[in-house]
Motif scaffolding. Structure first.
Motif, PDB file in Angstrom:
ATOM      1  N   VAL A  14      15.242  -3.645   0.600  1.00  0.00           N
ATOM      2  CA  VAL A  14      15.242  -4.190   1.471  1.00  0.00           C
ATOM      3  C   VAL A  14      15.404  -2.086   1.855  1.00  0.00           C
ATOM      4  N   VAL A  15      16.817  -2.144   1.614  1.00  0.00           N
ATOM      5  CA  VAL A  15      17.333  -0.628   2.172  1.00  0.00           C
ATOM      6  C   VAL A  15      16.350   0.520   2.054  1.00  0.00           C
ATOM      7  N   SER A  16      15.453   0.653   0.541  1.00  0.00           N
ATOM      8  CA  SER A  16      14.887   1.454   0.341  1.00  0.00           C
ATOM      9  C   SER A  16      13.152   1.830   1.132  1.00  0.00           C
ATOM     10  N   LEU A  17      13.302   0.435   1.230  1.00  0.00           N
ATOM     11  CA  LEU A  17      11.770  -0.065   2.618  1.00  0.00           C
ATOM     12  C   LEU A  17      12.825   0.272   3.257  1.00  0.00           C
ATOM     13  N   LEU A  39      -2.161   0.148   9.062  1.00  0.00           N
ATOM     14  CA  LEU A  39      -2.799   0.981   8.610  1.00  0.00           C
ATOM     15  C   LEU A  39      -2.374   1.460   7.107  1.00  0.00           C
ATOM     16  N   LEU A  40      -0.668   1.318   8.108  1.00  0.00           N
ATOM     17  CA  LEU A  40       0.614   1.744   6.941  1.00  0.00           C
ATOM     18  C   LEU A  40       0.217   0.607   5.466  1.00  0.00           C
ATOM     19  N   PHE A  41       0.538  -0.527   5.722  1.00  0.00           N
ATOM     20  CA  PHE A  41       0.480  -1.575   4.655  1.00  0.00           C
ATOM     21  C   PHE A  41      -1.048  -1.971   4.587  1.00  0.00           C
ATOM     22  N   ILE A 241       3.793  -2.912 -12.433  1.00  0.00           N
ATOM     23  CA  ILE A 241       5.972  -2.455 -13.463  1.00  0.00           C
ATOM     24  C   ILE A 241       6.447  -2.400 -12.182  1.00  0.00           C
ATOM     25  N   ALA A 242       6.336  -1.207 -11.631  1.00  0.00           N
ATOM     26  CA  ALA A 242       7.657  -0.232 -11.049  1.00  0.00           C
ATOM     27  C   ALA A 242       7.324  -1.005 -10.259  1.00  0.00           C
ATOM     28  N   GLY A 243       6.538  -2.025  -9.440  1.00  0.00           N
ATOM     29  CA  GLY A 243       7.285  -3.102  -7.939  1.00  0.00           C
ATOM     30  C   GLY A 243       7.834  -3.659  -8.336  1.00  0.00           C
ATOM     31  N   VAL A 262       7.210  -8.259  -4.265  1.00  0.00           N
ATOM     32  CA  VAL A 262       7.019  -7.955  -2.674  1.00  0.00           C
ATOM     33  C   VAL A 262       6.877  -6.891  -2.133  1.00  0.00           C
ATOM     34  N   ILE A 263       8.671  -6.653  -1.964  1.00  0.00           N
ATOM     35  CA  ILE A 263       9.547  -5.713  -0.956  1.00  0.00           C
ATOM     36  C   ILE A 263       9.078  -4.196  -2.025  1.00  0.00           C
ATOM     37  N   GLY A 264       9.252  -4.585  -2.674  1.00  0.00           N
ATOM     38  CA  GLY A 264       8.480  -2.956  -4.120  1.00  0.00           C
ATOM     39  C   GLY A 264       7.327  -2.791  -4.152  1.00  0.00           C
ATOM     40  N   ALA A 265       6.435  -3.926  -3.997  1.00  0.00           N
ATOM     41  CA  ALA A 265       4.694  -3.661  -3.586  1.00  0.00           C
ATOM     42  C   ALA A 265       4.677  -2.271  -2.176  1.00  0.00           C
ATOM     43  N   LEU A 266       5.239  -2.875  -1.340  1.00  0.00           N
ATOM     44  CA  LEU A 266       5.220  -2.617   0.024  1.00  0.00           C
ATOM     45  C   LEU A 266       5.906  -1.041   0.353  1.00  0.00           C
ATOM     46  N   THR A 267       7.070  -0.806  -0.476  1.00  0.00           N
ATOM     47  CA  THR A 267       7.873   0.283  -0.624  1.00  0.00           C
ATOM     48  C   THR A 267       7.153   1.109  -0.969  1.00  0.00           C
ATOM     49  N   LEU A 268       6.170   0.923  -2.040  1.00  0.00           N
ATOM     50  CA  LEU A 268       4.930   2.070  -2.895  1.00  0.00           C
ATOM     51  C   LEU A 268       4.070   2.016  -2.238  1.00  0.00           C
TER      52      LEU A 268
END
Length: 311
Positions: A14-17, A39-41, A241-243, A262-268
């Motif tokens: 969460v903090v990373s995103l 557009l970003l997501f 895998i990274a997500g 899901v947050i990891g996928a959003l961050t990537l």
């Protein structure tokens, strides 16, 4: 301390995103709007679905190197058969989900290394995708295109869809009884077997769920791009895998976080846009994304060691 570690496991993604989102808004203030966030997501939805698919495999202590090729195949089926012959298209997609479940059962029954089997299957999925759609093309079904490009009030479609995906995955994997058993298979399959559960069926179920989310990822991708290509989602394998890892999951089975994935996928997804705003060469963007992942993992390792030492 276990509760504290559990909080850090979800707080770090969460903090990373949040930090990446603030940096993006600072670089491009115009993105701080409804259409800017959308557009970003925009492409986060299929990546999030592919990440959840990978999470289902990692949950039972396996890893899938064919997710990207499988999503590409389902995208080709969606843009051709599902659009031209809906009944046949639905049947083919259902067969692909069943094939994924059978693959999981075979891997467990013959005690084969999942990483090798899925690597081999990636070529099978890729070959089928080329057979169905030799050249880029096809078209998205109208209803799918309308759904993926809809504009809900207040919150963009990409964010709404991500919340729905995270909620459904959390209820399925964490809150349901069968989800607990599946995570138990990844943690200690022998104990689950001694408790009377058919492990081979559970493995098939986990792979079947992965296939279902993979099909949804391919459909969502076609709904956004309006066409397909046999290689359209090959990079999703590493991204998924990274997500999962970025979201708090681990390669050891049973330790996964659906919301974190899901947050990891959003961050990537956001990282790719942020690096574009920095005018970083595409040749360096993949390496930069890897650097962001390493930084987050290092932070998680520090918190883990602190919790272990304090405990």
């Amino acid at each position: 301390m276990r509760r504290l570690f559990s909080r850090y496991r979800i707080l770090l993604p969460v903090v990373s995103l949040a930090l990446l989102l603030v940096a993006t808004f600072y670089m491009q203030p115009r993105t701080m709007s409804y259409f800017g966030v959308n557009l970003l997501f925009n492409l986060a939805v299929p990546i999030a679905l592919a990440t959840v698919a990978q999470m289902c495999i990692m949950m039972v202590e396996d890893i899938d190197l064919s997710v990207g090729a499988f999503v590409s195949l389902t995208a080709c089926v969606t843009a051709t058969l599902l659009n031209d012959q809906p009944v046949l298209g639905v049947g083919v997609l259902a067969c692909l989900v069943a094939a994924y479940a059978v693959m999981g059962a075979v891997i467990h029954r013959l005690e084969l290394p999942a990483i090798v089997v899925t690597l081999g299957m990636s070529f099978v999925w890729g070959g089928l995708a080329l057979f169905i759609l030799p050249t880029p093309g096809g078209a998205s079904p109208g209803w799918l295109r309308s759904m993926m490009t809809s504009t809900p009030p207040m919150v963009p479609m990409a964010v709404v869809a991500s919340v729905v995906i995270a909620t459904v995955a959390h209820l399925l994997v964490v809150r349901s009884g069968i989800g607990t058993v599946l995570r138990g298979v990844g943690g200690n399959a022998r104990s689950v077997a001694r408790a009377g559960w058919p492990v081979i069926r559970l493995k098939a179920l986990a792979y079947g769920l992965a296939g279902l989310f993979g099909v949804l990822a391919g459909m969502a991708l076609v709904g956004l791009t309006t066409s397909a290509d046999a290689n359209i989602a090959l990079r999703y394998t590493l991204l998924s895998i990274a997500g999962v890892i970025l979201g708090g999951g681990e390669f050891t089975g049973g330790k996964v976080s659906p919301v974190g994935a899901v947050i990891g996928a959003l961050t990537l997804t956001l990282a790719a846009s942020f690096l574009s705003f920095l005018r970083l060469s595409p040749d360096w963007q993949i390496g930069a994304q890897g650097g962001i992942l390493i930084i987050v993992l290092m932070a998680r390792l520090l918190f883990t060691r602190r919790n272990t030492r304090d405990g």
